[in-house]
Design a protein around this motif. Sequence first.
Motif, short mmCIF file in Angstrom:
data_model
loop_
_atom_site.label_atom_id
_atom_site.label_comp_id
_atom_site.label_asym_id
_atom_site.label_seq_id
_atom_site.Cartn_x
_atom_site.Cartn_y
_atom_site.Cartn_z
N GLY A 79 -0.69 4.28 -0.16
CA GLY A 79 -1.55 5.37 0.26
C GLY A 79 -0.85 6.19 1.34
O GLY A 79 0.17 5.75 1.89
N THR A 80 -1.39 7.36 1.65
CA THR A 80 -0.68 8.28 2.54
C THR A 80 -0.39 7.68 3.92
O THR A 80 0.74 7.74 4.40
CB THR A 80 -1.45 9.60 2.67
OG1 THR A 80 -1.61 10.14 1.36
CG2 THR A 80 -0.71 10.59 3.55
N SER A 81 -1.40 7.07 4.54
CA SER A 81 -1.18 6.55 5.90
C SER A 81 -0.09 5.49 5.90
O SER A 81 0.79 5.48 6.76
CB SER A 81 -2.47 5.95 6.45
OG SER A 81 -3.38 6.98 6.71
N CYS A 82 -0.17 4.57 4.96
CA CYS A 82 0.83 3.50 4.92
C CYS A 82 2.21 4.04 4.58
O CYS A 82 3.22 3.61 5.14
CB CYS A 82 0.41 2.43 3.93
SG CYS A 82 -1.02 1.50 4.50
N CYS B 160 -4.26 3.45 -1.69
CA CYS B 160 -4.86 3.09 -0.39
C CYS B 160 -5.75 1.86 -0.49
O CYS B 160 -6.66 1.79 -1.30
CB CYS B 160 -5.67 4.28 0.13
SG CYS B 160 -6.61 3.89 1.62
N LEU B 161 -5.45 0.88 0.33
CA LEU B 161 -6.19 -0.38 0.31
C LEU B 161 -7.47 -0.29 1.13
O LEU B 161 -8.20 -1.26 1.29
CB LEU B 161 -5.31 -1.52 0.87
CG LEU B 161 -4.03 -1.87 0.10
CD1 LEU B 161 -3.15 -2.81 0.91
CD2 LEU B 161 -4.38 -2.50 -1.25
N GLY B 162 -7.72 0.88 1.68
CA GLY B 162 -8.97 1.07 2.42
C GLY B 162 -8.93 0.58 3.86
O GLY B 162 -9.93 0.62 4.56
N GLN B 163 -7.78 0.12 4.30
CA GLN B 163 -7.67 -0.40 5.67
C GLN B 163 -7.47 0.72 6.68
O GLN B 163 -7.94 0.63 7.82
CB GLN B 163 -6.48 -1.37 5.78
CG GLN B 163 -6.61 -2.59 4.90
CD GLN B 163 -7.77 -3.46 5.33
OE1 GLN B 163 -8.00 -3.66 6.51
NE2 GLN B 163 -8.51 -3.97 4.36
N CYS B 164 -6.73 1.75 6.27
CA CYS B 164 -6.30 2.77 7.22
C CYS B 164 -7.46 3.46 7.90
O CYS B 164 -7.37 3.87 9.05
CB CYS B 164 -5.42 3.78 6.54
SG CYS B 164 -6.21 4.56 5.13
N TYR C 36 0.10 -1.43 5.48
CA TYR C 36 -0.57 -2.68 5.11
C TYR C 36 -0.01 -3.25 3.81
O TYR C 36 0.35 -2.49 2.90
CB TYR C 36 -2.07 -2.44 4.91
CG TYR C 36 -2.79 -2.09 6.18
CD1 TYR C 36 -3.15 -3.07 7.10
CD2 TYR C 36 -3.10 -0.76 6.46
CE1 TYR C 36 -3.81 -2.74 8.26
CE2 TYR C 36 -3.77 -0.42 7.63
CZ TYR C 36 -4.13 -1.42 8.53
OH TYR C 36 -4.78 -1.08 9.69
N CYS D 276 0.83 -1.20 0.00
CA CYS D 276 0.00 0.00 0.00
C CYS D 276 0.87 1.25 0.00
O CYS D 276 1.73 1.42 0.86
CB CYS D 276 -0.94 0.03 1.20
SG CYS D 276 -1.97 1.50 1.16
N GLU E 95 -5.88 11.61 2.30
CA GLU E 95 -5.20 10.89 1.23
C GLU E 95 -4.66 11.89 0.20
O GLU E 95 -5.43 12.49 -0.57
CB GLU E 95 -6.17 9.89 0.58
CG GLU E 95 -5.54 9.00 -0.48
CD GLU E 95 -4.25 8.32 -0.02
OE1 GLU E 95 -4.26 7.65 1.01
OE2 GLU E 95 -3.21 8.51 -0.69
S1 FES Z 1 -3.11 4.13 3.10
FE1 FES Z 1 -2.77 2.03 3.17
S2 FES Z 1 -4.69 1.28 3.63
FE2 FES Z 1 -5.10 3.36 3.37
#
Ligand code: FES
Lengths: 84, 494
Positions: A11-14, A44-48, A59, A9, B369
């Motif tokens: 995405g920003t959080s990951c 983003c895998l939607g987990q965050c 993730y 992933c 995001e």
């Molecule tokens: S940024 Fe990785 S799951 Fe949302």
Amino acid sequence: MKQIELKICLGTSCYVMGSSHLHELVDMVPSRFGDIVNVVGHNCLGQCSKNLEAGGPPYVQVDDEIIPDASIEKVLQYLEIKLK
Amino acid sequence: MSRQTIHLKKEVLVRIIKAFFSGDFINNIRLVPFQMRPKGSDVSYRCCIYKERAVLRDRIISGLGFGIENDDETLDLGIYAEQALKREKPEDIPLTVIETACKGCTPNRIHITDLCQGCVARPCQSTCRFGAISIINGKSVIDGAKCKNCKMCVPVCPYNAIVKISVPCEDSCPVAAIQKNAHGFAQIDYDKCITCGKCIIGCPFGAVHEKSQLIDVLKNLNKKIIALIAPSIVGQFPGNIYQLKSAMLKLGFSDVYEVAQGADITTKNEALEFKERLEKGEPLMTTSCCAGYFNFVEKHLPEIKRFVSDTKTPLYYIAEQAKARHPDAVTVFISPCTAKKSEAHACANVDYVLNYEELGAVFVALNMEITACEQVPFDTESSREGRAFGITGGVAAAVASISEIRVNPCIINGLNKDSIKRLRQIAREGRCPPADCAPQDASRAPDAASGCNLVEVMCCENGCIGGNAAIAPEKISKKALADFLKMTPAADQP
Ligand code: FES
């Protein structure tokens, strides 16, 4: 054997929580397991957004399974067991 | 620093931010250690869950912007949170050692293990120039009072029985500013510390923290608050910097400026200063935008001051512009490292500093995001040269690109024992020891026997992308930056 899809992933959080350090898997996985595993970066895998409690980002997704708090060792170990 | 300690630090920051926005900051901050280590949870790192919570409490205190050194243990985290909300100015010293997290590891010394066979050759004894090794009961023994930690005996033992015991924080510090105190815990001597942040990365227990200015920034969001983003931010987040800008606007910043724009001013002024100095007959000039290097010069090598450029840093110029345009705005520098906190503290036009990890934690906590954000351009686009300041060699290359006098650059890529030796020599002799500069020679004209005339110093290896708060590994950020520079036009030639 069917190809396995491994998504890192990005995405920003990951990314902030360390997924950019998983980039090494792109070279490591094929050299260890051959091209049966296809490693790709993914949005983003939607987990965050679910929660931070359960291990949390970064993730990695292998086919349908989610690996939370992913590290290089953890992902390699997971593949080792899965492909045995 | 290990993956685990970095992850833990970031998780603490994320939880502080979530507590801040929860509507009941004071109460919820108090609960964070219990949320992170709830009753019955695994004890991952320390002796027991209570110790882990105690360490977390201290990490939170530094995340709220306070030092642990003066911590009153009876104070509730909620009281710290209140004080952080009230505070007008952040503390001046940007670092703190969390003694609860410090292992108090074995002191730095040479140790003879029981692999010693008490051989007849005894090369350790004959190698030691201080007479510190004697043979007792057929085995080599070191007299700690005589041993100077020179390590000469380590490689000569045919049984590899002698080891050097390392203290990672001490080893990582280029100026010996962090050392064990009488109780065996790490302590920073702030008269020596150049705030480079290398000990933050060095400690495997994550015991050295930055005092965060998060709360100071969070409480100003959605007011008039301008973010100044350092050039090395490219590659630290997903998406491009135009998406990053719009994500930051959504967080509540009123505008975002590239510090690279200030870099363009630095380049022009520095090229002029370079010309002036060389025409006056000076042999060389050291250029740098690195606050760690400036602190190093102040505290450890004042002799080199006569060669240090007086031109201001990119941050100085861009902050000046921001305040001139918006005198009532709060300015926040978004930084790769701790050292810039010390520069900002001394600079009237910069109010606060957030590092990349801290900004990243805000994105995580608010679930922003970046890649889903639209692209928002900057009022002024910076030049390619200015945007390259964050990588080693970038400053010197920018000056070289417009300098009227030919530049022979010498690049000091990271402060360490060797490069400090070289800087001392430069200070003393007014020239760069030629043999050391071989790696850069390829790009240099054959008549360059006069040696280097422009010395660029970066405290961190690889430059700012190697700063202590970098999120991405250098391999990734280097590539991202190179790709971005390719898309950016060069500055107009004067
Ligand atoms: S940024 Fe990785 S799951 Fe949302």
